[in-house]
Design an enzyme around this catalytic site. Structure first.
Site, mmCIF file in Angstrom:
data_model
loop_
_atom_site.group_PDB
_atom_site.id
_atom_site.type_symbol
_atom_site.label_atom_id
_atom_site.label_comp_id
_atom_site.label_asym_id
_atom_site.label_seq_id
_atom_site.Cartn_x
_atom_site.Cartn_y
_atom_site.Cartn_z
ATOM 1 N N ASN A 64 -10.380 -2.722 2.423
ATOM 2 C CA ASN A 64 -10.064 -2.695 1.000
ATOM 3 C C ASN A 64 -11.334 -2.451 0.193
ATOM 4 O O ASN A 64 -12.433 -2.454 0.750
ATOM 5 C CB ASN A 64 -9.466 -4.044 0.563
ATOM 6 C CG ASN A 64 -7.992 -4.180 0.949
ATOM 7 O OD1 ASN A 64 -7.325 -3.203 1.254
ATOM 8 N ND2 ASN A 64 -7.497 -5.401 0.928
ATOM 9 N N HIS A 122 0.833 -1.224 0.000
ATOM 10 C CA HIS A 122 0.000 0.000 0.000
ATOM 11 C C HIS A 122 0.864 1.269 0.000
ATOM 12 O O HIS A 122 0.503 2.279 0.613
ATOM 13 C CB HIS A 122 -0.936 0.030 1.207
ATOM 14 C CG HIS A 122 -1.951 -1.061 1.212
ATOM 15 N ND1 HIS A 122 -3.236 -0.903 0.732
ATOM 16 C CD2 HIS A 122 -1.884 -2.347 1.631
ATOM 17 C CE1 HIS A 122 -3.908 -2.037 0.872
ATOM 18 N NE2 HIS A 122 -3.105 -2.930 1.406
HETATM 19 FE FE1 HDE Z 1 -2.504 -4.777 5.402
HETATM 20 N N1 HDE Z 1 -0.696 -3.992 5.896
HETATM 21 N N2 HDE Z 1 -1.864 -6.599 5.988
HETATM 22 N N3 HDE Z 1 -4.254 -5.631 4.780
HETATM 23 N N4 HDE Z 1 -3.157 -3.014 4.788
HETATM 24 C C1 HDE Z 1 -0.343 -2.714 5.740
HETATM 25 O O1 HDE Z 1 0.716 -1.463 7.406
HETATM 26 C C2 HDE Z 1 -0.773 -6.834 6.737
HETATM 27 C C3 HDE Z 1 -4.603 -6.941 4.898
HETATM 28 C C4 HDE Z 1 -4.417 -2.688 4.380
HETATM 29 O O2 HDE Z 1 -3.182 3.517 4.027
HETATM 30 C C5 HDE Z 1 0.982 -2.395 6.394
HETATM 31 O O3 HDE Z 1 1.019 0.722 7.872
HETATM 32 C C6 HDE Z 1 -0.718 -8.210 7.126
HETATM 33 C C7 HDE Z 1 -5.995 -7.114 4.696
HETATM 34 C C8 HDE Z 1 -4.490 -1.293 4.035
HETATM 35 O O4 HDE Z 1 -1.577 3.337 5.520
HETATM 36 C C9 HDE Z 1 1.388 -3.729 7.020
HETATM 37 C C10 HDE Z 1 -1.832 -8.795 6.561
HETATM 38 C C11 HDE Z 1 -6.478 -5.856 4.451
HETATM 39 C C12 HDE Z 1 -3.215 -0.796 4.266
HETATM 40 C C13 HDE Z 1 0.235 -4.626 6.637
HETATM 41 C C14 HDE Z 1 -2.545 -7.779 5.858
HETATM 42 C C15 HDE Z 1 -5.381 -4.949 4.503
HETATM 43 C C16 HDE Z 1 -2.408 -1.889 4.749
HETATM 44 C C17 HDE Z 1 1.986 -1.712 5.514
HETATM 45 C C18 HDE Z 1 -2.241 -10.250 6.618
HETATM 46 C C19 HDE Z 1 -7.907 -5.447 4.139
HETATM 47 C C20 HDE Z 1 -2.745 0.619 4.024
HETATM 48 C C21 HDE Z 1 2.076 -0.299 6.015
HETATM 49 C C22 HDE Z 1 -2.440 -10.741 7.925
HETATM 50 C C23 HDE Z 1 -8.826 -5.678 5.236
HETATM 51 C C24 HDE Z 1 -2.964 1.476 5.207
HETATM 52 C C25 HDE Z 1 1.222 -0.243 7.175
HETATM 53 C C26 HDE Z 1 -2.534 2.890 4.894
HETATM 54 C C27 HDE Z 1 -1.071 -1.756 5.143
HETATM 55 C C28 HDE Z 1 0.185 -5.887 7.042
HETATM 56 C C29 HDE Z 1 -3.717 -8.041 5.133
HETATM 57 C C30 HDE Z 1 -5.558 -3.553 4.261
HETATM 58 C C31 HDE Z 1 2.739 -4.276 6.596
HETATM 59 C C32 HDE Z 1 0.349 -8.863 7.956
HETATM 60 C C33 HDE Z 1 -6.786 -8.418 4.774
HETATM 61 C C34 HDE Z 1 -5.711 -0.546 3.523
HETATM 62 O O5 HDE Z 1 1.473 -3.633 8.405
#
Ligand code: HDE
Length: 714
Positions: free
Chosen positions: A165, A92
């Site tokens: 999302n 992201h």
């Molecule tokens: Fe994320 N995800 N994600 N994700 N995600 C990040 O956090 C992660 C997942 C989502 O505008 C990171 O601050 C793991 C699902 C958005 O700043 C990180 C898993 C969904 C954003 C991270 C998921 C998301 C992130 C990278 C699996 C939808 C952007 C930078 C367990 C519900 C937020 C940060 C923004 C961002 C980890 C799966 C949505 C690395 C480990 C499912 C919208 O922490």
């Protein structure tokens, strides 16, 4: 059960958690605003506050001599510059954001004790960040990808982050697979390609080996992955959460954002061209809309499942690769969100905002979805390296409007200057403050939902997570014929970019064949592979034959053509009256109109007057518009007919199924292009033509034209 003690500390009452009026809320907002800096009328100074006399020249030994180390002004400036970048988000990374507010439609106390959902008078500030997932910060906006839809609610009871999302499911079921998935979808390690896309071997290798991704990949190959605008996307919390009322009664919920602008996409050919012609297409669209006062609005709703009904579905509520079809559990609207202010500074606000699904407030709680559980760890952890330590909550965009006193101290970049001697609890030196607030007190402290767990510690996926294809099939079969064709083409395009034949074969035979044999056969034909005769597993299938809510065609929105972009093509000799008439008629519908000429220079009307244009047809190609109007004026029409640029504009608009209205005398131009009138390709100068044009733009695309448009070169 919640504790019955009610001796809440006075401090928490003073924190304004009692029902605030708008003035109270605004006062809290001002606390955030205090850090905005406006240098108008201010002297240029160093970071230490020293006025600077010369910002043009380094201190040197003589005007042609070497620079001097003692130049603290130059060194401070360059040192700061050298460290301007911070690590981009691992996923992201590419995003944009906006401020706004949330307002509840009513009192939802029966469902949750969360204060921001109890009072329709209460205005809760929000900050939203939309993003793509795969590409780096500088990648294109319109790539085929999932879009992040992360909302930070600055509630009176603390920050609540709904980090969702624009698709309601995810690729994997367990957080431990996330690094594998992300490594597969990211650019390949040897050459860092492709930027921003999933059309490559490692992605398809992974997903063809991991059937639980089948449903989400179907969404990613659908039009949902190429939105027309960030304003025209649904948002989903994905995981099942819990809402809990003051009596401690919990319900499972799925969060939904429904855009009033409707749910719309661009076509794949447009998406690819836009990624080159306007990398910033989506962020520009959002920021321009807000700038012009055309504030996007979403309705927040929830699907509610009583705890007692947890096991009544043919899928597991904890499985993030499943939706609850809206036909089974309708979405109950809770309130609305309006985005009405652009950030002042991209870095300070959009880049530094830190979301975390673990930021919840009393009245909201988690479920045991294993993907959600892993996310609760990951988001705080990643900020440590991205934002440089554990004090990122003090960065202005992340600060709650609620007070946040506690005994955490020090660490990198600490900004609060704590008074008092005791940074521990219990203490008697500082009167025992800050103190806990019992959960049952008025404005009580957070208490986790007391779920009974009686289980064996085990690394194992629940059998109830085992059906990977029924909902992927439901999705495909719920699409309109046009949408189905787009999905077939998307799989064919992406798999066509996969170099290893065995990966293509596996995706077709072991994934697509289990979803839908017609889909598998069509993709196989495009790849030159034999059509599979049967799937490889027994698929239970969904009891629902179709879920109409899944098709974008069923989400037209309710704002008409407000904010839709219309190009008016003119050249020398255009009939000024015809231009006026068209522009006025469309402005009455609040469309955004741009007059385009062969160049950016004004054209001369048939009446001999100069007509300023907003841009040239080259600078603003047809892919940036929703509809095209060609006013009367024989000389202008002839000039457009003789211009390769104008002809390409019209042909491309036609190919992309856009509404096009030409003045009656434009018939010759139409004939020369070899195009025939249809429901959205209109000839005429009367109100009827305008009405038909508006209706066609409202329909987003002239879908009936899609087969005929195939023959037009891209
Ligand atoms: Fe994320 N995800 N994600 N994700 N995600 C990040 O956090 C992660 C997942 C989502 O505008 C990171 O601050 C793991 C699902 C958005 O700043 C990180 C898993 C969904 C954003 C991270 C998921 C998301 C992130 C990278 C699996 C939808 C952007 C930078 C367990 C519900 C937020 C940060 C923004 C961002 C980890 C799966 C949505 C690395 C480990 C499912 C919208 O922490």
């Amino acid at each position: 059960m919640p504790s019955k003690k009610t001796d809440a500390p006075k401090e928490s009452q003073a924190a304004g958690t009692q029902t605030p009026d708008k003035a109270n809320t605004n006062a809290k907002l001002q606390r955030l605003e205090a850090v905005r800096s406006d240098a108008t009328g201010q002297a240029l100074r160093t970071n230490q506050g020293v006025r600077i006399a010369d910002n043009q020249n380094t201190l040197k030994a003589g005007d042609r001599g070497p620079s001097l180390l003692e130049d603290f002004i130059m060194r401070e400036k360059i040192t700061h510059f050298d460290h301007e970048r911070i690590p981009e988000r691992i996923v992201h990374a590419r995003g944009t954001g906006a401020h706004g507010y949330f307002q509840s439609y009513g009192n939802h106390a029966a469902l949750t004790k969360a204060g921001f959902l109890q009072d329709p008078e209460k205005i809760t500030p929000v900050f939203v960040r939309f993003s793509t997932v795969q590409g780096p910060r500088g990648s294109g906006d319109t790539v085929r990808d999932v879009r992040g839809f992360a909302v930070k609610f600055y509630t009176d009871e603390g920050n609540f982050d709904l980090v969702g999302n624009n698709m309601p499911v995810f690729f994997i079921q367990d957080a431990i697979k996330f690094p594998d998935f992300v490594h597969a979808v990211k650019p390949e390690p040897h050459n860092e390609m492709p930027t921003g896309g999933s059309a490559h071997d490692t992605f398809w290798d992974f997903v063809s080996l991991v059937p639980e991704s089948a449903h989400m990949v179907m969404w990613a190959m659908s039009d949902r992955a190429i939105p027309r605008s960030l304003r025209m996307m649904e948002g989903f919390g994905i995981h099942t959460f819990r809402l809990i009322n003051a009596e401690g009664v919990a319900s499972f919920v799925k969060f939904h954002w429904k855009p009033r602008q409707g749910v719309h996409s661009v076509l794949w050919d447009e998406a690819q061209k836009l990624a080159g012609k306007d990398t910033d297409f989506h962020r520009r669209d959002l920021s321009e809309a807000i700038e012009m006062g055309d504030y996007p609005e979403w309705e927040l709703g929830v699907q509610i499942v009583p705890e007692a009904d947890e096991h009544k579905f043919e899928f597991d509520l904890l499985d993030p690769t499943k939706i609850i079809p809206e036909e089974l559990v309708p979405v109950t609207p809770l309130g609305k969100m309006v985005l009405n202010r652009n950030p002042d500074n991209f870095f300070a606000e959009v880049e530094q905002v830190a979301f975390c699904p673990g930021h919840i407030v009393p009245g909201i709680d988690f479920s045991n979805d294993p993907l959600l559980q892993g996310r609760l760890f990951s988001y705080t952890d990643t900020q440590l390296s991205r934002l440089g330590g554990p004090n990122f909550h003090e960065i202005p965009i992340n600060r709650p409007v609620a007070p946040n006193h506690n005994n955490q101290r020090d660490a990198l970049h600490r900004q609060t200057i704590h008074k008092g001697r005791a940074s521990y609890e219990p203490n008697s030196i500082d009167g025992g403050w800050p103190k806990e607030t019992p959960a049952a007190a008025q404005d009580g402290g957070f208490e986790s939902y007391q779920e009974r767990i009686d289980a064996v510690k085990i690394r194992q996926r629940s059998e109830s997570f085992g059906d990977h294809f029924s909902q992927a099939r439901l999705f495909f079969q719920s699409m309109s014929p046009n949408e189905q064709q787009h999905i077939i083409k998307a799989y064919s395009f992406e798999l066509g970019k996969v170099e290893r034949e065995h990966i293509r074969v596996r995706e077709v035979n072991e994934i697509l064949a289990n979803i839908d044999l017609k889909l598998a056969a069509a993709v196989a034909a495009n790849l030159g592979l034999p059509a599979p005769k049967a799937g490889t597993v027994q698929v239970k299938g969904s009891k629902l034959a179709k879920s109409p809510a899944l098709s974008q065609m069923n989400h037209p929105g309710d704002v008409g053509i407000k904010g839709r972009k219309i190009a008016v093509l003119v050249a020398d000799g255009v009939d000024g009256a015809s231009v006026d008439q068209q522009v006025k008629a469309l402005e009455a519908h609040s469309a955004r109109i741009m007059v385009l000429g062969p160049t950016s220079a004004p054209v001369k009307t048939a009446q001999g007057k100069p007509l300023p244009v907003d841009a040239s047809m080259e600078g603003m190609p047809s892919i940036m518009f929703d509809g095209i109007v060609v006013p009367a004026g024989k000389a202008s029409l002839d000039a457009l007919g003789a211009s390769g640029l104008a002809k390409h504009f019209l042909l491309e608009g036609y190919k992309h199924l856009k509404a096009i209205a030409l003045a009656k005398e434009g018939k010759a131009l139409l004939d020369s292009l070899g195009l025939k009138e249809d429901k959205g390709l209109l000839l005429g100068d009367d109100q009827k033509t305008v009405d038909a044009f508006v209706k066609a733009v409202e329909g987003h695309r002239v879908w009936e034209r899609e087969a005929a448009a195939e023959a037009v070169p891209a």
